[in-house]
Scaffold this active site. Structure first.
Site, mmCIF file in Angstrom:
data_model
loop_
_atom_site.group_PDB
_atom_site.id
_atom_site.type_symbol
_atom_site.label_atom_id
_atom_site.label_comp_id
_atom_site.label_asym_id
_atom_site.label_seq_id
_atom_site.Cartn_x
_atom_site.Cartn_y
_atom_site.Cartn_z
ATOM 1 N N TYR A 53 -17.160 121.352 66.604
ATOM 2 C CA TYR A 53 -16.395 122.006 67.599
ATOM 3 C C TYR A 53 -16.801 123.012 68.142
ATOM 4 O O TYR A 53 -17.841 123.984 67.768
ATOM 5 C CB TYR A 53 -15.220 122.695 67.004
ATOM 6 C CG TYR A 53 -13.931 121.647 66.380
ATOM 7 C CD1 TYR A 53 -13.986 120.149 66.809
ATOM 8 C CD2 TYR A 53 -12.845 122.195 65.546
ATOM 9 C CE1 TYR A 53 -13.106 119.370 66.512
ATOM 10 C CE2 TYR A 53 -12.032 120.979 64.879
ATOM 11 C CZ TYR A 53 -12.213 119.880 65.744
ATOM 12 O OH TYR A 53 -11.050 118.883 65.256
ATOM 13 N N SER A 211 -2.786 116.590 67.016
ATOM 14 C CA SER A 211 -2.175 116.447 68.103
ATOM 15 C C SER A 211 -0.822 115.938 67.763
ATOM 16 O O SER A 211 0.084 115.068 68.673
ATOM 17 C CB SER A 211 -2.809 115.293 68.921
ATOM 18 O OG SER A 211 -2.312 115.135 70.326
ATOM 19 N N PRO A 212 0.040 116.805 67.366
ATOM 20 C CA PRO A 212 1.469 116.544 66.976
ATOM 21 C C PRO A 212 2.319 116.603 68.009
ATOM 22 O O PRO A 212 3.317 116.133 68.055
ATOM 23 C CB PRO A 212 1.705 117.730 65.992
ATOM 24 C CG PRO A 212 0.933 118.850 66.153
ATOM 25 C CD PRO A 212 -0.460 118.176 66.507
ATOM 26 N N LEU A 213 1.864 117.147 69.277
ATOM 27 C CA LEU A 213 2.526 117.264 70.590
ATOM 28 C C LEU A 213 1.899 116.235 71.675
ATOM 29 O O LEU A 213 2.223 116.644 72.851
ATOM 30 C CB LEU A 213 2.672 118.804 71.142
ATOM 31 C CG LEU A 213 3.422 119.498 70.079
ATOM 32 C CD1 LEU A 213 3.567 121.346 70.683
ATOM 33 C CD2 LEU A 213 4.890 119.093 69.675
ATOM 34 N N GLY A 215 -1.209 116.281 72.917
ATOM 35 C CA GLY A 215 -1.887 117.083 73.915
ATOM 36 C C GLY A 215 -1.004 118.082 74.982
ATOM 37 O O GLY A 215 -1.188 118.125 75.873
ATOM 38 N N LEU A 218 4.611 116.751 74.628
ATOM 39 C CA LEU A 218 5.888 116.706 73.990
ATOM 40 C C LEU A 218 6.328 118.322 73.886
ATOM 41 O O LEU A 218 7.262 118.542 73.040
ATOM 42 C CB LEU A 218 6.006 116.193 72.612
ATOM 43 C CG LEU A 218 5.676 114.878 72.677
ATOM 44 C CD1 LEU A 218 5.224 114.129 71.076
ATOM 45 C CD2 LEU A 218 6.813 113.942 72.995
ATOM 46 N N GLY A 219 5.493 119.075 74.530
ATOM 47 C CA GLY A 219 5.986 120.482 74.529
ATOM 48 C C GLY A 219 6.532 121.147 75.757
ATOM 49 O O GLY A 219 6.472 122.435 75.958
ATOM 50 N N GLY A 220 7.224 120.121 76.475
ATOM 51 C CA GLY A 220 8.090 120.634 77.805
ATOM 52 C C GLY A 220 7.178 120.435 78.776
ATOM 53 O O GLY A 220 7.260 121.087 80.018
#
Length: 330
Positions: A53, A211-213, A215, A218-220
């Site tokens: 990273y 990546s639960p959203l 990328g 799913l966050g709007g």
């Protein structure tokens, strides 16, 4: 904060995991310090990073940032369950990559130096190495355990049969083996439900979704696109997925509005509701994003809402939510 054991281990970890991949490339070092301090204030004790990273080969930029934060003292290291990873290339020579005993030795020493610590709580294989035998991997890892440099071991991006291979090889050595698997998992990407989740449950591994959203999709994403505040959710892989799944995501954002909850909160809450999940990785670029993620711990989704989400984002099998092999057979 809610806590749970990491798989079958006795290690207690928070149900939200602080992902640090943005530290360096997207978030300045001072802001990274602030986010990590705030995570502790919220009771988040599980931090995830990797030696690659920072995306400057061989530098371990993000690990260095975390190490300098630990160096400030005040119990920062002691309060943190520290997870890092190896596998990715840290140099241009043949043995600077993958999971050979030589690279394992070099990689752990590099991470310990950069992280300014004498041990790693959870050392994860970032990917499968098909060319290194498990006997070699577990022998190298057992040495690290005996030396006190690593306490627990985990995998990432493994298939279900890789988990079985790893655990059976560890069992033959009378070794604890893996305690966790880190996989991509969200409403849009549910492939691990076929084989990985069942395997992890069988072997007592905690599952840590990355990546639960998806990328930020799913966050709007559609709302942000409309407001002109969208960023990465409309670019690259996420942008391609938005084009493919726009109708479902529009319905999803409407459902979230009807629930009176932010889409990101619903997306994280859904992952937290799945059996076998230890906790999703949240990768905030700002303190505000970290603060908002905690709402997911309070949101309880009823069976009707979970069913609606399954309709919008069906399980990855023609036979519905059945496990493998029934999912693709009879």
């Amino acid at each position: 904060m809610e806590y749970t054991h990491l798989g079958r281990s006795g290690l207690s970890v928070s149900r939200l995991v602080l992902g640090t991949m943005n530290f360096g490339p997207e978030t300045t070092e001072p802001d990274s310090y602030t986010i990590m301090d705030r995570a502790h204030e919220h009771g988040i004790n599980f931090f995830d990073t990797a030696n690659v990273y920072g995306w400057q080969k061989g530098e371990g930029v993000t690990e260095q940032i975390i190490g300098r934060w630990f160096a400030q003292g005040d119990g920062r290291r002691e309060k943190t369950v520290l997870a890092t990873k190896l596998y990715g290339s840290m140099g241009d020579w043949p043995n600077d990559t993958f999971l050979s005993a030589l690279n394992i030795k070099r990689a752990v020493e590099g991470s310990l130096r950069r992280l300014n610590t004498d041990y790693i709580d959870l050392y994860q294989m970032h990917h499968v190495d098909r060319n290194t035998p498990w006997e070699e991997i577990w022998e190298a890892f057992s040495v690290l355990r005996q030396q006190g440099k690593v306490l627990y071991f985990g995998s990432s991006n493994f298939a279900g049969w890789h988990l079985a291979q790893a655990q059976e090889a560890a069992k033959a050595r009378h070794f604890l083996g893996l305690v966790s698997e880190q996989s991509i998992y969200n409403l849009l990407t549910r492939w691990i439900e076929l084989e990985v989740l069942p395997a992890a449950r069988h072997y007592g591994l905690g599952v840590i979704p990355w990546s639960p959203l998806h990328g930020g999709l799913l966050g709007g994403a559609i709302r942000k696109e409309r407001d002109g505040t969208g960023s990465r959710a409309t670019k690259g892989r996420s942008g391609d997925a938005l084009g493919t799944h726009r109708p479902a995501i529009e319905s999803y954002e409407k459902l979230c509005a009807d629930l009176g909850a932010d889409p990101a909160t619903v997306g994280l809450a859904w992952v937290l509701h799945q059996e076998g999940v230890t906790g999703p990785i949240v990768g905030p670029r700002t303190v505000e994003q970290l603060d908002n993620s905690l709402d997911a711990l309070e949101l309880k989704l009823d069976t009707e809402t979970l069913a609606k989400l399954d309709e919008l984002f069906p399980p990855p099998a023609p036979n519905g939510a059945k496990p493998a092999p029934e999912a693709y057979a009879w």
